[in-house]
Each structure stands twice: as structure tokens, then as C-alpha cells.
Design a protein around this motif. Structure first.
Motif, short mmCIF file in Angstrom:
data_model
loop_
_atom_site.label_atom_id
_atom_site.label_comp_id
_atom_site.label_asym_id
_atom_site.label_seq_id
_atom_site.Cartn_x
_atom_site.Cartn_y
_atom_site.Cartn_z
N VAL A 74 0.60 -0.95 -0.16
CA VAL A 74 0.06 0.02 0.26
C VAL A 74 1.51 0.99 0.13
CG1 VAL A 74 -1.75 1.27 0.98
CG2 VAL A 74 -1.52 -1.61 1.45
N GLN A 75 0.12 2.08 -1.10
CA GLN A 75 1.69 3.57 -1.35
C GLN A 75 0.47 5.17 -1.26
OE1 GLN A 75 5.98 3.26 -2.66
NE2 GLN A 75 5.12 1.40 -3.46
N LEU A 76 0.88 5.99 -1.07
CA LEU A 76 0.45 6.82 -0.82
C LEU A 76 1.03 7.58 -1.80
CD1 LEU A 76 -1.03 8.04 2.48
CD2 LEU A 76 -2.16 6.67 1.27
N GLU A 77 0.12 8.65 -3.14
CA GLU A 77 0.90 9.02 -4.21
C GLU A 77 0.36 10.79 -3.84
OE1 GLU A 77 1.65 9.72 -8.90
OE2 GLU A 77 0.25 7.91 -8.67
N ILE A 78 0.72 11.24 -3.91
CA ILE A 78 0.35 13.01 -2.90
C ILE A 78 1.06 14.08 -4.18
CG2 ILE A 78 0.42 14.57 -0.90
CD1 ILE A 78 1.69 12.05 0.46
N PHE A 79 -0.06 14.73 -4.85
CA PHE A 79 0.39 15.67 -5.35
C PHE A 79 -0.85 16.46 -5.71
CE2 PHE A 79 -1.69 12.72 -7.59
CZ PHE A 79 -2.89 12.65 -8.77
N GLN A 80 -0.70 17.78 -5.76
CA GLN A 80 -1.87 19.34 -6.35
C GLN A 80 -1.41 19.07 -7.88
OE1 GLN A 80 0.75 21.92 -4.10
NE2 GLN A 80 -1.61 22.29 -2.65
N ASP A 81 -3.04 19.67 -8.29
CA ASP A 81 -3.46 19.89 -9.65
C ASP A 81 -2.47 20.65 -10.11
OD1 ASP A 81 -5.93 17.90 -8.91
OD2 ASP A 81 -6.89 19.54 -8.78
N GLY A 82 -1.90 20.11 -11.13
CA GLY A 82 -0.74 21.36 -12.21
C GLY A 82 0.88 20.75 -11.50
N ALA A 83 0.60 19.62 -10.75
CA ALA A 83 2.05 19.60 -9.95
C ALA A 83 2.56 18.41 -10.82
CB ALA A 83 2.53 19.74 -8.99
#
Length: 249
Positions: free
Chosen positions: A189-198
Motif C-alpha cells: 500500500v502506497q500513497l501518491e501525493i500531489f497537487q493539481d497541475g504539479a
């Protein structure tokens, strides 16, 4: 008189050595006083999405910090395994080939879906993004089940908590995973974390705290709305994901 001149020369020499030593100490102190960047080390993994059995496949990762290449990583290794057989994974050491780019290569022995994960340790930070490579034309267990049983698997029930966080503070996350009303143990299990457009995507690998319950920590550098995609994989037939939004204040 000659002896006095000789002693005077010795004294001057000792003073010179003392001054040089002091200058060197000052420079070392100045160097030590330069603060390390608190920006996260980022790793962009580049591997072909498809490959053929037995062919050499390049593995590449570009490592940067605050937009600048990182050439002094402590350790960079690629871990490669056939999905469902992580215990048989291979570790391949990477070498720096140009500014911030570390490379290696591997070959795949079977037609199957493989996972490639790069372990980047640099400047007291660690990140390990993953990608999948389809080798040849494998028929996975999930496809076989779908053909014979019309794929009765209804998908996973994935719950991420919490949905809020505070910038600059280490935030614990917990993910519950259930399939067919049973807790799913032994998953990756992994989390992929990002903001829109980044372009920047950060990855957080969670550890299993109990059957079907996975925990991990992450610190958000800035406030705002973040996309958090939870990836759950186990064996050939389970590769689920769900997208959530975390509000960081």
C-alpha cells in the motif's frame, strides 16, 4: 646576532602556521554553518511501460532538490520483482551518468507484469517511487478468472483517514483495505501525493499495522488541497486505487 635572526624567523614561521590554521578552521566553520536545504528530494523514475522477455531494459531515475540536480546521493538502487513474488525481488545498484541522473539495466526472464521500484537515499531523505512494466503478452490470474468466471471480484473497499492536515507538521495516515467484506492482509500500500497541475508527486509507503490496516507518516510543506491516491497491490489479481482529497491548512 645570527642566532637572534634565526629565532626571529622561527617565530614568524610559527605565527604564519597559526594564521593559516585559523583561516582553515574559519572556512570549515563557515562551510558547516551553511544550512542544508529543507526542500524534499524528488525522484523521477523513467522505465519503458512494455518490454520483451530477455531484452536489456534501461532503468533511469532523475534526482533533484529544489530544482537542482543531486549528484551526491548516498545510495540509489532499483528493486525489480514479478508481481506476486516480491520476496524474490532483485536489487540493482545504479550509477551516476550525468547531472542528477542515475542508471542501470535489467532483463526480465518471464512474460509477466513486473514492478520496478527505485530506492533513493540522499541528503538525509528517502523516496521510492514505483512503476509497472508489462513483459511480452502475459495472461494474468485476474484475466484468466475474468474469462472463466466473468470476474466476480467486485473491487476493494479502500478508506483513507484523515482528510485534513496541518502544513509543516508530520501527519499520520491510516488506510483500511477490504475485499469481499474481509480485511486484506499482506498488500503493498502506497500513497501518491500531489497537487493539481504539479509535476512533483511524492510517494509514501505504508506499513501494515494489523490485518488490512496500513499506517504511515507524511509532512506537507505548504497549505492547500492535495490529491492523495491510494495504491493497493497484491499478487497478480489485485491492483486497486482510489483518489481522495486532503485539505492542508
Amino acid at each position: 646576532m645570527k642566532k637572534m635572526m634565526t629565532r626571529f624567523g622561527v617565530v614568524l614561521g610559527l605565527i604564519g602556521l597559526f594564521v593559516l590554521g585559523a583561516c582553515g578552521t574559519e572556512k570549515e566553520a563557515e562551510s558547516a554553518a551553511v544550512p542544508q536545504s529543507m526542500e524534499p528530494v524528488e525522484a523521477e523514475l523513467t522505465v519503458a511501460a512494455t518490454a520483451e522477455k530477455g531484452e536489456a531494459v534501461p532503468l533511469s531515475v532523475t534526482v533533484t532538490q529544489d530544482g537542482q540536480p543531486v549528484d551526491d546521493a548516498d545510495e540509489i538502487k532499483f528493486e525489480v520483482w514479478k508481481n506476486g513474488a516480491k520476496e524474490e525481488s532483485d536489487m540493482i545498484k545504479a550509477s551516476l551518468t550525468k547531472d542528477g541522473v542515475y542508471e542501470a539495466e535489467t532483463t526480465f526472464a518471464e512474460e509477466a507484469v513486473y514492478t520496478v521500484q527505485v530506492h533513493v537515499t540522499a541528503r538525509s531523505m528517502h523516496t521510492m517511487p514505483t512503476t509497472n512494466v508489462t513483459v511480452g503478452h502475459p495472461e494474468t490470474a485476474a484475466e484468466a478468472e475474468e474469462d472463466s468466471d466473468h470476474h466476480h471480484h467486485a473491487g476493494a473497499d479502500i478508506t483513507l483517514e484523515p482528510k485534513e492536515a496541518t502544513a509543516g507538521e508530520e501527519q499520520p495516515f491510516m488506510v483500511h483495505v477490504m475485499i469481499e467484506e474481509e480485511m486484506l492482509a499482506g498488500a503493498d500500500v502506497q500513497l501518491e501525493i500531489f497537487q493539481d497541475g504539479a509535476e512533483k508527486h511524492e510517494w509514501v509507503k505504508l506499513e501494515e499495522a494489523d490485518a488490512g490496516m496500513y499506517k504511515g507518516m507524511h509532512t506537507f510543506a505548504e497549505s492547500g488541497a492535495y490529491n492523495v491516491q491510494v495504491h493497493v497491490t497484491k499478487g497478480h489479481d489485485i491492483h486497486e486505487h482510489v483518489m481522495e482529497t486532503v485539505d492542508v491548512k
